[in-house]
Write a protein that holds these residues in place. Structure first.
Motif, PDB file in Angstrom:
ATOM      1  N   THR A  56     -83.446   7.227 -20.440  1.00 30.56           N
ATOM      2  CA  THR A  56     -82.315   7.643 -19.621  1.00 30.56           C
ATOM      3  C   THR A  56     -81.004   7.344 -20.328  1.00 30.56           C
ATOM      4  O   THR A  56     -80.083   8.168 -20.348  1.00 30.56           O
ATOM      5  CB  THR A  56     -82.347   6.930 -18.258  1.00 30.56           C
ATOM      6  N   ARG A  57     -80.918   6.169 -20.941  1.00 28.95           N
ATOM      7  CA  ARG A  57     -79.707   5.785 -21.672  1.00 28.95           C
ATOM      8  C   ARG A  57     -79.403   6.770 -22.792  1.00 28.95           C
ATOM      9  O   ARG A  57     -78.254   7.190 -22.986  1.00 28.95           O
ATOM     10  CB  ARG A  57     -79.907   4.367 -22.234  1.00 28.95           C
TER      11      ARG A  57
ATOM     12  N   TYR B 182     -70.931  11.647 -18.076  1.00 30.99           N
ATOM     13  CA  TYR B 182     -70.293  11.572 -16.762  1.00 30.99           C
ATOM     14  C   TYR B 182     -68.883  10.995 -16.812  1.00 30.99           C
ATOM     15  O   TYR B 182     -68.216  10.879 -15.784  1.00 30.99           O
ATOM     16  CB  TYR B 182     -71.135  10.678 -15.838  1.00 30.99           C
TER      17      TYR B 182
ATOM     18  N   ILE C  66     -76.739  19.061 -17.790  1.00 28.80           N
ATOM     19  CA  ILE C  66     -77.970  18.756 -17.062  1.00 28.80           C
ATOM     20  C   ILE C  66     -78.915  19.954 -17.032  1.00 28.80           C
ATOM     21  O   ILE C  66     -80.136  19.794 -17.024  1.00 28.80           O
ATOM     22  CB  ILE C  66     -77.670  18.244 -15.637  1.00 28.80           C
TER      23      ILE C  66
ATOM     24  N   CYS D 177     -70.649   9.406 -23.193  1.00 25.75           N
ATOM     25  CA  CYS D 177     -71.260   9.371 -21.863  1.00 25.75           C
ATOM     26  C   CYS D 177     -70.903  10.665 -21.115  1.00 25.75           C
ATOM     27  O   CYS D 177     -69.729  10.988 -20.959  1.00 25.75           O
ATOM     28  CB  CYS D 177     -70.778   8.156 -21.089  1.00 25.75           C
TER      29      CYS D 177
ATOM     30  N   GLY E  95     -73.015  13.821 -26.002  1.00 26.25           N
ATOM     31  CA  GLY E  95     -73.205  13.969 -24.576  1.00 26.25           C
ATOM     32  C   GLY E  95     -72.866  15.383 -24.163  1.00 26.25           C
ATOM     33  O   GLY E  95     -73.736  16.171 -23.802  1.00 26.25           O
TER      34      GLY E  95
ATOM     35  N   ILE F 118     -81.580  10.300 -10.869  1.00 28.42           N
ATOM     36  CA  ILE F 118     -81.596   9.924 -12.288  1.00 28.42           C
ATOM     37  C   ILE F 118     -81.718   8.413 -12.445  1.00 28.42           C
ATOM     38  O   ILE F 118     -82.617   7.915 -13.123  1.00 28.42           O
ATOM     39  CB  ILE F 118     -80.351  10.464 -13.021  1.00 28.42           C
TER      40      ILE F 118
ATOM     41  N   PHE G  11     -70.769  18.475 -17.097  1.00 26.44           N
ATOM     42  CA  PHE G  11     -71.987  17.840 -16.602  1.00 26.44           C
ATOM     43  C   PHE G  11     -73.009  18.896 -16.182  1.00 26.44           C
ATOM     44  O   PHE G  11     -74.214  18.766 -16.484  1.00 26.44           O
ATOM     45  CB  PHE G  11     -71.654  16.933 -15.419  1.00 26.44           C
TER      46      PHE G  11
ATOM     47  N   LEU H  19     -77.973  10.097 -21.285  1.00 28.03           N
ATOM     48  CA  LEU H  19     -76.727   9.940 -20.527  1.00 28.03           C
ATOM     49  C   LEU H  19     -75.595   9.420 -21.401  1.00 28.03           C
ATOM     50  O   LEU H  19     -74.441   9.831 -21.257  1.00 28.03           O
ATOM     51  CB  LEU H  19     -76.929   8.960 -19.369  1.00 28.03           C
ATOM     52  N   GLU H  20     -75.934   8.504 -22.311  1.00 26.03           N
ATOM     53  CA  GLU H  20     -74.938   7.759 -23.091  1.00 26.03           C
ATOM     54  C   GLU H  20     -75.391   7.695 -24.549  1.00 26.03           C
ATOM     55  O   GLU H  20     -75.772   6.637 -25.045  1.00 26.03           O
ATOM     56  CB  GLU H  20     -74.794   6.344 -22.519  1.00 26.03           C
TER      57      GLU H  20
ATOM     58  N   THR I 213     -76.249   1.207 -16.978  1.00 25.51           N
ATOM     59  CA  THR I 213     -76.516   2.262 -16.013  1.00 25.51           C
ATOM     60  C   THR I 213     -77.995   2.385 -15.664  1.00 25.51           C
ATOM     61  O   THR I 213     -78.348   2.886 -14.599  1.00 25.51           O
ATOM     62  CB  THR I 213     -76.021   3.612 -16.576  1.00 25.51           C
TER      63      THR I 213
END
Length: 357
Positions: A201-202, A84, A279, A82, A11, A240, A275, A205-206, A195
């Motif tokens: 997306t998973r 975040y 991003i 993750c 991540g 997101i 983060f 993000l993770e 999430t």
């Protein structure tokens, strides 16, 4: 996604300086250029497991926002990665970075079961729900080998003590046998963190969590075993996953979830830098838009430590999210609720078996 300098399978994309350390280091361009010319890796990519033996394991939770009084974390740091995760900052207290160190240096509390048993047998302890994974996931990858979480569940069952769990790993299915026994006496609540419904997306993000398909399957299997299960859609991140609230709640309701909760992303401490860096590498086309939207939710800052607003935000976006969840619960989860955890049995099992007299 930009592939430039992006570390696959992780991540965080960097190690930020630890605010508690007197000294810090940086990767200088001349060193990076040397590594590139020599074909060498300039950073260690493997996960390191570090054994620890703390003096206590059950933590009193002071925050009024998180919905728990006590937590227990068998692991510190989390290989799930993750981006975040609010727990990243806690890794700095151990002398590590909240960035890549959080995912690569996992501290294992080897005496967790012994400490829990000592706590539950204490004459001064009165049963109150203890939540596994209040900080880092108790079913992260190393649990498959070490089985500390499974042993903790067996201890809760032995002493008939109420326990809550939060996880985003389908490995929890391994322990359905114990969870089913706990559920028979209303001693267990499980929250699955989901999430997004989108696997793409998973993955960003993770990166090292269970797939969305496996997590939805887990909700279904726990529900079928009469184990109370709800879902946490946390965090909501504008542009997101914020558009997925209604379809996600509909999906988990069809799988048997009894409820849904949420938080809105907040980027406290080192997480703001981690983060923001991530991003801009992972989603360069929308990075600034997302960061500005997060700032708008938290009074103009990525950092929000205010009790009462830090978890749900404020302003138009936060109000829209709140209303969407209100409507979703009414449409898909009406008349469903989790049974209250049973705190009355433990006193009769203080010694690990029921008192006869």
């Amino acid at each position: 996604m930009s592939s430039e300098e992006f570390i696959k399978g992780r991540g965080a994309q960097l190690n930020v300086s630890n605010r508690f350390n007197e000294l810090s280091h940086e990767d200088r361009d001349d060193f990076l250029n040397y590594c590139a010319a020599e074909g060498d890796e300039f950073r260690e990519s493997k996960t390191t497991i570090i054994e620890t033996f703390p003096k206590s394991i059950v933590n009193k939770v002071a925050s009024p926002d998180v919905g728990m009084d006590y937590s227990l974390n068998p692991y510190q740091g989390c290989e799930h990665g993750c981006i975040y995760c609010y727990a990243r900052n806690s890794h700095e207290y151990w002398g590590y970075s909240a960035g890549l160190d959080f995912e690569q240096k996992i501290l294992v509390k080897r005496n967790a079961v012994e400490l829990l048993e000592k706590k539950l047998k204490s004459k001064s302890w009165e049963a109150k729900p203890i939540v596994l994974s209040g900080n880092t996931d108790c079913y992260q990858p190393i649990e498959k080998k070490l089985k500390i979480t499974r042993s903790l569940l067996q201890t809760f069952l032995k002493y008939r003590h109420p326990v809550g769990m939060i996880t985003k790993n389908a490995l929890i299915q391994r322990d359905i046998d114990i969870l089913r026994e706990l559920a028979q006496d209303n001693l267990i609540h499980v929250s699955l963190s989901i999430t997004s419904l989108k696997e793409e997306t998973r993955r960003i993000l993770e990166p090292r969590t269970a797939s969305i398909k496996k997590r939805l399957e887990t909700v279904e299997k726990l529900s079928a075993a009469n184990i109370p299960v709800s879902v946490m859609m946390a965090p909501i991140i504008p542009s997101i996953n914020s558009h997925e609230i209604m379809p996600l709640v509909k999906e988990i309701a069809e799988r048997g979830a009894l409820g849904v909760g949420y938080t809105i992303v907040r980027l406290n401490g080192s997480i703001g830098q981690i983060f923001s860096d991530w991003i801009r590498k992972a989603m360069p086309d929308r990075a600034e838009k997302v960061l500005h939207q997060i700032e708008h939710i938290h009074g103009g800052s990525l950092n929000d430590s205010r009790f009462g607003t830090r978890m749900k935000g404020e302003g138009e976006f936060a109000d829209q999210v709140k209303q969407q969840f209100k409507i979703a619960r009414k449409l898909y989860l009406k008349d469903r609720e989790r049974p209250k955890l049973n705190c009355k049995l433990h006193e009769e099992y203080k010694d690990g078996q029921m008192k006869l007299f």
